[in-house]
Design a protein around this motif. Structure first.
Motif, PDB file in Angstrom:
ATOM      1  N   THR A 104      14.858 -37.148  52.829  1.00  0.00           N
ATOM      2  CA  THR A 104      14.041 -38.408  53.157  1.00  0.00           C
ATOM      3  C   THR A 104      14.547 -39.603  53.077  1.00  0.00           C
ATOM      4  O   THR A 104      15.539 -39.572  52.077  1.00  0.00           O
TER       5      THR A 104
ATOM      6  N   ASP B   6      18.588 -39.986  57.132  1.00  0.00           N
ATOM      7  CA  ASP B   6      18.599 -38.681  57.972  1.00  0.00           C
ATOM      8  C   ASP B   6      19.877 -38.331  58.638  1.00  0.00           C
ATOM      9  O   ASP B   6      20.600 -37.288  58.584  1.00  0.00           O
TER      10      ASP B   6
ATOM     11  N   GLY C 235       8.170 -34.795  57.520  1.00  0.00           N
ATOM     12  CA  GLY C 235       8.339 -35.012  56.014  1.00  0.00           C
ATOM     13  C   GLY C 235       8.048 -33.671  54.871  1.00  0.00           C
ATOM     14  O   GLY C 235       8.369 -33.125  54.484  1.00  0.00           O
TER      15      GLY C 235
ATOM     16  N   THR D  39       9.037 -43.001  53.369  1.00  0.00           N
ATOM     17  CA  THR D  39       9.680 -42.213  52.452  1.00  0.00           C
ATOM     18  C   THR D  39       8.937 -42.088  51.026  1.00  0.00           C
ATOM     19  O   THR D  39       8.819 -41.095  50.453  1.00  0.00           O
TER      20      THR D  39
ATOM     21  N   VAL E  18       6.581 -39.233  51.210  1.00  0.00           N
ATOM     22  CA  VAL E  18       7.166 -37.993  51.096  1.00  0.00           C
ATOM     23  C   VAL E  18       7.607 -37.502  49.759  1.00  0.00           C
ATOM     24  O   VAL E  18       7.471 -36.378  49.350  1.00  0.00           O
TER      25      VAL E  18
END
Length: 155
Positions: free
Chosen positions: A4, A42, A105, A130, A133
């Motif tokens: 992530t 990613d 995620g 982010t 996650v």
């Protein structure tokens, strides 16, 4: 191992992020990389995994994902990486893009033994970002390796 991370990675952080990813993806044993192939972290993770012979599973949010990835260069990289993936997982449609990204995620966390996070340590800028996650991974007991240089902020 899942990833992530931020779509925009400052130049000051990029060398340490790339080095950290290479280190994570060169570990001994059987590895598989899980990524949504979004811009930034990613795509970098998937590229490094493939260069190291690590199979990549693409986890695709259930929306018109490619159209929302940004510029033409990012979409071309997405298509190139997607074509090199060992497996593709298409998730069910969610009500919003943010919910779809967060579902991807969570799926990555739920199917990983550890999570690599390219994260500045700040809260998510939007739902499913982010920070969300990483928080989910920590709540569920999945180890998180954060790749970021302290004191460097995002744009």
């Amino acid at each position: 191992m899942g990833v992530t991370g931020h779509r925009s990675i400052p130049a000051a952080v990029l060398p340490s992020v790339l080095s950290g990813m290479r280190g994570q993806l060169s570990a001994e044993g059987r590895l598989e990389a899980l990524s949504s192939l979004a811009a930034g972290a990613d795509q970098l993770f998937a590229d490094i995994a493939l260069a190291n012979g690590v199979p990549v599973t693409a986890v695709i949010p259930g929306m018109d994902y490619e159209a929302h990835l940004g510029d033409a260069e990012t979409r071309a990289a997405y298509r190139r990486l997607l074509g090199s993936c060992a497996t593709r997982v298409d998730l069910p449609v969610e009500d919003t893009h943010e919910e779809a990204y967060y579902a991807a995620g969570r799926w990555i966390v739920d199917h990983s033994d550890r999570l690599v996070a390219v994260w500045d340590g700040r809260p998510a800028r939007g739902p499913g970002g982010t920070g969300d996650v990483v928080a989910y991974a920590r709540r569920t007991g999945v180890p998180v390796t954060v790749l970021w240089q302290p004191g460097v902020g995002r744009d």
